[in-house]
Design a protein around this motif. Structure first.
Motif, PDB file in Angstrom:
ATOM      1  N   TYR A   1      -8.379  -3.478  -3.008  1.00  0.00           N
ATOM      2  CA  TYR A   1      -7.692  -2.580  -3.928  1.00  0.00           C
ATOM      3  C   TYR A   1      -7.672  -3.165  -5.338  1.00  0.00           C
ATOM      4  O   TYR A   1      -8.000  -2.481  -6.315  1.00  0.00           O
ATOM      5  CB  TYR A   1      -6.260  -2.323  -3.440  1.00  0.00           C
ATOM      6  CG  TYR A   1      -5.417  -1.554  -4.429  1.00  0.00           C
ATOM      7  CD1 TYR A   1      -5.591  -0.187  -4.596  1.00  0.00           C
ATOM      8  CD2 TYR A   1      -4.459  -2.207  -5.201  1.00  0.00           C
ATOM      9  CE1 TYR A   1      -4.827   0.521  -5.519  1.00  0.00           C
ATOM     10  CE2 TYR A   1      -3.690  -1.507  -6.112  1.00  0.00           C
ATOM     11  CZ  TYR A   1      -3.872  -0.143  -6.272  1.00  0.00           C
ATOM     12  OH  TYR A   1      -3.110   0.548  -7.186  1.00  0.00           O
TER      13      TYR A   1
ATOM     14  N   ASN B   1      -5.825  -8.185   7.690  1.00  0.00           N
ATOM     15  CA  ASN B   1      -6.223  -6.861   7.205  1.00  0.00           C
ATOM     16  C   ASN B   1      -5.411  -6.408   6.001  1.00  0.00           C
ATOM     17  O   ASN B   1      -5.932  -5.706   5.133  1.00  0.00           O
ATOM     18  CB  ASN B   1      -6.158  -5.826   8.330  1.00  0.00           C
ATOM     19  CG  ASN B   1      -7.383  -5.910   9.219  1.00  0.00           C
ATOM     20  OD1 ASN B   1      -8.477  -6.237   8.765  1.00  0.00           O
ATOM     21  ND2 ASN B   1      -7.204  -5.649  10.490  1.00  0.00           N
ATOM     22  N   GLN B   2      -4.168  -6.799   5.931  1.00  0.00           N
ATOM     23  CA  GLN B   2      -3.374  -6.475   4.746  1.00  0.00           C
ATOM     24  C   GLN B   2      -3.930  -7.183   3.519  1.00  0.00           C
ATOM     25  O   GLN B   2      -4.077  -6.576   2.452  1.00  0.00           O
ATOM     26  CB  GLN B   2      -1.909  -6.858   4.958  1.00  0.00           C
ATOM     27  CG  GLN B   2      -1.207  -5.963   5.958  1.00  0.00           C
ATOM     28  CD  GLN B   2       0.267  -6.266   6.088  1.00  0.00           C
ATOM     29  OE1 GLN B   2       0.907  -6.759   5.151  1.00  0.00           O
ATOM     30  NE2 GLN B   2       0.844  -5.958   7.247  1.00  0.00           N
TER      31      GLN B   2
ATOM     32  N   TRP C   1       1.614   2.511   6.382  1.00  0.00           N
ATOM     33  CA  TRP C   1       0.891   1.720   7.379  1.00  0.00           C
ATOM     34  C   TRP C   1      -0.448   2.352   7.760  1.00  0.00           C
ATOM     35  O   TRP C   1      -1.073   1.958   8.732  1.00  0.00           O
ATOM     36  CB  TRP C   1       1.745   1.524   8.626  1.00  0.00           C
ATOM     37  CG  TRP C   1       3.017   0.772   8.382  1.00  0.00           C
ATOM     38  CD1 TRP C   1       4.277   1.230   8.560  1.00  0.00           C
ATOM     39  CD2 TRP C   1       3.162  -0.578   7.921  1.00  0.00           C
ATOM     40  NE1 TRP C   1       5.194   0.258   8.235  1.00  0.00           N
ATOM     41  CE2 TRP C   1       4.530  -0.868   7.830  1.00  0.00           C
ATOM     42  CE3 TRP C   1       2.254  -1.575   7.554  1.00  0.00           C
ATOM     43  CZ2 TRP C   1       5.036  -2.093   7.410  1.00  0.00           C
ATOM     44  CZ3 TRP C   1       2.748  -2.812   7.127  1.00  0.00           C
ATOM     45  CH2 TRP C   1       4.120  -3.055   7.065  1.00  0.00           C
ATOM     46  N   SER C   2      -0.925   3.328   7.019  1.00  0.00           N
ATOM     47  CA  SER C   2      -2.161   4.023   7.404  1.00  0.00           C
ATOM     48  C   SER C   2      -3.419   3.170   7.251  1.00  0.00           C
ATOM     49  O   SER C   2      -4.405   3.408   7.941  1.00  0.00           O
ATOM     50  CB  SER C   2      -2.321   5.316   6.617  1.00  0.00           C
ATOM     51  OG  SER C   2      -2.489   5.045   5.241  1.00  0.00           O
ATOM     52  N   ASP C   3      -3.418   2.196   6.365  1.00  0.00           N
ATOM     53  CA  ASP C   3      -4.618   1.375   6.126  1.00  0.00           C
ATOM     54  C   ASP C   3      -4.620   0.058   6.889  1.00  0.00           C
ATOM     55  O   ASP C   3      -5.644  -0.613   6.949  1.00  0.00           O
ATOM     56  CB  ASP C   3      -4.778   1.099   4.626  1.00  0.00           C
ATOM     57  CG  ASP C   3      -5.076   2.372   3.848  1.00  0.00           C
ATOM     58  OD1 ASP C   3      -5.962   3.123   4.289  1.00  0.00           O
ATOM     59  OD2 ASP C   3      -4.417   2.616   2.829  1.00  0.00           O
ATOM     60  N   TYR C   4      -3.484  -0.326   7.438  1.00  0.00           N
ATOM     61  CA  TYR C   4      -3.368  -1.553   8.226  1.00  0.00           C
ATOM     62  C   TYR C   4      -2.072  -1.495   9.022  1.00  0.00           C
ATOM     63  O   TYR C   4      -1.243  -0.622   8.786  1.00  0.00           O
ATOM     64  CB  TYR C   4      -3.416  -2.798   7.351  1.00  0.00           C
ATOM     65  CG  TYR C   4      -2.553  -2.738   6.098  1.00  0.00           C
ATOM     66  CD1 TYR C   4      -1.168  -2.784   6.182  1.00  0.00           C
ATOM     67  CD2 TYR C   4      -3.129  -2.647   4.843  1.00  0.00           C
ATOM     68  CE1 TYR C   4      -0.375  -2.723   5.052  1.00  0.00           C
ATOM     69  CE2 TYR C   4      -2.343  -2.578   3.703  1.00  0.00           C
ATOM     70  CZ  TYR C   4      -0.972  -2.621   3.805  1.00  0.00           C
ATOM     71  OH  TYR C   4      -0.181  -2.566   2.693  1.00  0.00           O
ATOM     72  N   SER C   5      -1.926  -2.423   9.938  1.00  0.00           N
ATOM     73  CA  SER C   5      -0.755  -2.431  10.820  1.00  0.00           C
ATOM     74  C   SER C   5       0.311  -3.399  10.327  1.00  0.00           C
ATOM     75  O   SER C   5      -0.003  -4.403   9.689  1.00  0.00           O
ATOM     76  CB  SER C   5      -1.169  -2.855  12.232  1.00  0.00           C
ATOM     77  OG  SER C   5      -2.112  -1.961  12.756  1.00  0.00           O
TER      78      SER C   5
ATOM     79  N   TRP D   1      -7.318  -5.608   2.589  1.00  0.00           N
ATOM     80  CA  TRP D   1      -7.118  -4.332   1.911  1.00  0.00           C
ATOM     81  C   TRP D   1      -6.630  -4.558   0.480  1.00  0.00           C
ATOM     82  O   TRP D   1      -7.124  -3.938  -0.466  1.00  0.00           O
ATOM     83  CB  TRP D   1      -6.108  -3.462   2.672  1.00  0.00           C
ATOM     84  CG  TRP D   1      -5.947  -2.116   2.009  1.00  0.00           C
ATOM     85  CD1 TRP D   1      -6.649  -0.989   2.267  1.00  0.00           C
ATOM     86  CD2 TRP D   1      -5.042  -1.801   0.937  1.00  0.00           C
ATOM     87  NE1 TRP D   1      -6.248   0.018   1.433  1.00  0.00           N
ATOM     88  CE2 TRP D   1      -5.252  -0.449   0.597  1.00  0.00           C
ATOM     89  CE3 TRP D   1      -4.078  -2.514   0.237  1.00  0.00           C
ATOM     90  CZ2 TRP D   1      -4.536   0.196  -0.406  1.00  0.00           C
ATOM     91  CZ3 TRP D   1      -3.368  -1.873  -0.771  1.00  0.00           C
ATOM     92  CH2 TRP D   1      -3.599  -0.530  -1.076  1.00  0.00           C
TER      93      TRP D   1
ATOM     94  N   ASN E   1       0.208   4.132   0.768  1.00  0.00           N
ATOM     95  CA  ASN E   1      -0.067   4.993   1.918  1.00  0.00           C
ATOM     96  C   ASN E   1       0.643   4.511   3.183  1.00  0.00           C
ATOM     97  O   ASN E   1       0.309   4.953   4.282  1.00  0.00           O
ATOM     98  CB  ASN E   1      -1.574   5.082   2.176  1.00  0.00           C
ATOM     99  CG  ASN E   1      -2.291   5.745   1.032  1.00  0.00           C
ATOM    100  OD1 ASN E   1      -1.823   6.733   0.486  1.00  0.00           O
ATOM    101  ND2 ASN E   1      -3.418   5.187   0.637  1.00  0.00           N
TER     102      ASN E   1
ATOM    103  N   ASP F   1       0.852  -1.189   0.000  1.00  0.00           N
ATOM    104  CA  ASP F   1       0.000   0.000   0.000  1.00  0.00           C
ATOM    105  C   ASP F   1       0.886   1.237   0.000  1.00  0.00           C
ATOM    106  O   ASP F   1       1.729   1.402   0.873  1.00  0.00           O
ATOM    107  CB  ASP F   1      -0.900  -0.027   1.244  1.00  0.00           C
ATOM    108  CG  ASP F   1      -1.818   1.175   1.357  1.00  0.00           C
ATOM    109  OD1 ASP F   1      -1.832   2.024   0.441  1.00  0.00           O
ATOM    110  OD2 ASP F   1      -2.538   1.261   2.368  1.00  0.00           O
TER     111      ASP F   1
END
Length: 143
Positions: free
Chosen positions: A122, A114-115, A104-108, A118, A102, A100
């Motif tokens: 996408y 979650n990665q 680490w803003s959309d997942y940890s 996401w 962005n 991503d």
């Protein structure tokens, strides 16, 4: 219709209504109309103990991305991050398995479910399928 007549009608037809409802529900389930809202949650729980690749394969299969679509996704994310949930691109802010932009803003970092979620979203939103994303990656060097 009076209250008395309505009660009498429902008493007479209650069994029939139950049977019709059951038949309609069974038909919907048999034809795949019913949606199992718990499936993504179960996949995320299963991902907690699985490898990132296995997690990705299971979650992609929930979208119907099996066979060649899974092969394209596997090739894409192997090339992007090696399926490393801590991957950090040294020349950009891209992070995680799907890289991503962005960061680490959309997942940890390390949060595989979650990665993957996401990344699949996408790909679906931008390219429709993993193979279309992989084709873009091989032609342009990014997706």
């Amino acid at each position: 219709m009076t209250r008395f007549r309505m009660r009498r009608w429902f008493r007479r037809h209650n069994t029939l209504l139950a049977v019709v409802t059951g038949v309609l529900l069974a038909s919907a389930v048999a034809h795949g109309v019913a949606h199992d809202a718990g499936a993504p949650a179960r996949a995320a729980v299963a991902c907690a103990t699985a490898s990132a690749v296995t997690c990705g394969e299971d979650m992609a299969a929930e979208r119907g991305w099996t066979g060649s679509q899974w092969s394209c996704l596997d090739a894409l994310w192997t090339r992007e991050s090696g399926w490393n949930p801590y991957a950090a691109n040294p020349t950009s802010s891209a992070r995680g398995i799907p890289q991503d932009i962005n960061g680490w803003s959309d997942y940890s970092p390390g949060d595989v479910p979650n990665q993957v979620k996401w990344g699949l979203g996408y790909i679906a939103g931008r390219y429709t399928t993993p193979c279309a994303a992989w084709q873009h990656e091989t032609q342009q060097g990014w997706y």
